[in-house]
Design a protein around this motif. Structure first.
Motif, mmCIF file in Angstrom:
data_model
loop_
_atom_site.group_PDB
_atom_site.id
_atom_site.type_symbol
_atom_site.label_atom_id
_atom_site.label_comp_id
_atom_site.label_asym_id
_atom_site.label_seq_id
_atom_site.Cartn_x
_atom_site.Cartn_y
_atom_site.Cartn_z
ATOM 1 N N ASP A 46 0.801 -1.226 0.000
ATOM 2 C CA ASP A 46 0.000 0.000 0.000
ATOM 3 C C ASP A 46 0.829 1.271 0.000
ATOM 4 O O ASP A 46 0.329 2.335 0.307
ATOM 5 C CB ASP A 46 -0.945 0.001 1.197
ATOM 6 C CG ASP A 46 -0.204 -0.085 2.524
ATOM 7 O OD1 ASP A 46 1.028 -0.179 2.514
ATOM 8 O OD2 ASP A 46 -0.869 -0.060 3.561
ATOM 9 N N GLU A 47 2.115 1.181 -0.363
ATOM 10 C CA GLU A 47 2.958 2.374 -0.378
ATOM 11 C C GLU A 47 4.087 2.233 -1.397
ATOM 12 O O GLU A 47 4.651 1.165 -1.558
ATOM 13 C CB GLU A 47 3.567 2.628 1.003
ATOM 14 C CG GLU A 47 4.412 3.864 1.060
ATOM 15 C CD GLU A 47 4.979 4.154 2.441
ATOM 16 O OE1 GLU A 47 5.318 5.314 2.675
ATOM 17 O OE2 GLU A 47 5.099 3.221 3.250
ATOM 18 N N ASP A 65 0.822 6.595 -1.138
ATOM 19 C CA ASP A 65 0.237 5.541 -0.305
ATOM 20 C C ASP A 65 -1.286 5.577 -0.409
ATOM 21 O O ASP A 65 -1.859 6.498 -0.984
ATOM 22 C CB ASP A 65 0.714 5.610 1.146
ATOM 23 C CG ASP A 65 0.295 6.859 1.872
ATOM 24 O OD1 ASP A 65 -0.850 7.319 1.690
ATOM 25 O OD2 ASP A 65 1.101 7.377 2.660
ATOM 26 N N ASN A 66 -1.921 4.556 0.143
ATOM 27 C CA ASN A 66 -3.385 4.430 0.052
ATOM 28 C C ASN A 66 -4.126 5.533 0.786
ATOM 29 O O ASN A 66 -5.269 5.820 0.461
ATOM 30 C CB ASN A 66 -3.843 3.085 0.618
ATOM 31 C CG ASN A 66 -3.629 1.951 -0.348
ATOM 32 O OD1 ASN A 66 -3.477 2.173 -1.540
ATOM 33 N ND2 ASN A 66 -3.578 0.734 0.160
ATOM 34 N N TRP A 67 -3.516 6.158 1.790
ATOM 35 C CA TRP A 67 -4.215 7.145 2.613
ATOM 36 C C TRP A 67 -4.013 8.560 2.090
ATOM 37 O O TRP A 67 -4.943 9.338 1.990
ATOM 38 C CB TRP A 67 -3.737 7.058 4.065
ATOM 39 C CG TRP A 67 -3.935 5.699 4.618
ATOM 40 C CD1 TRP A 67 -5.089 5.204 5.159
ATOM 41 C CD2 TRP A 67 -2.988 4.634 4.645
ATOM 42 N NE1 TRP A 67 -4.897 3.902 5.520
ATOM 43 C CE2 TRP A 67 -3.618 3.522 5.222
ATOM 44 C CE3 TRP A 67 -1.662 4.509 4.240
ATOM 45 C CZ2 TRP A 67 -2.978 2.297 5.413
ATOM 46 C CZ3 TRP A 67 -1.024 3.301 4.421
ATOM 47 C CH2 TRP A 67 -1.684 2.213 4.999
ATOM 48 N N CYS A 69 -2.409 9.392 -0.867
ATOM 49 C CA CYS A 69 -2.145 9.378 -2.307
ATOM 50 C C CYS A 69 -0.729 9.884 -2.535
ATOM 51 O O CYS A 69 0.180 9.370 -1.931
ATOM 52 C CB CYS A 69 -3.201 10.146 -3.067
ATOM 53 S SG CYS A 69 -4.762 9.240 -3.073
#
Length: 95
Positions: A46-47, A65-67, A69
């Protein structure tokens, strides 16, 4: 483009837009004289880690990352000040 703080209390600029992240990168390199240093680590989970932007004592850590962007995070207090000024000048205005 949004201004936020990292877990360490450093200034960070975040964007969900790939186009906006490219514009930020180009501004940092061609208008402000940063160069890229480091390696690209692709997203395994996720990163992803992108090469840093470096100029004298300024260092901006970059990645995705997923949180957050796409993110551009200060590595020290001098870079905090630079990113604050950069954000004020360029948020919503890329000229």
């Amino acid at each position: 483009m949004e201004l936020s703080k990292t877990a360490e209390g450093r200034v960070s600029i975040e964007t969900e837009s790939l186009k906006e992240s490219w514009i930020i990168s180009l501004l940092l390199m061609f208008r402000y004289g940063f160069f890229r240093w480091g390696i690209y680590i692709p997203p395994i989970t996720d990163e992803a880690i992108h090469p840093d932007f470096v100029r004298f004592n300024l260092k901006i850590c970059a990645g995705w990352d997923n949180w957050s962007c796409y993110y551009f995070s200060a590595d020290n207090s001098q870079t905090d000040n630079f990113l604050l000024k950069f954000y004020k000048k360029h948020s919503g205005n890329y000229t």
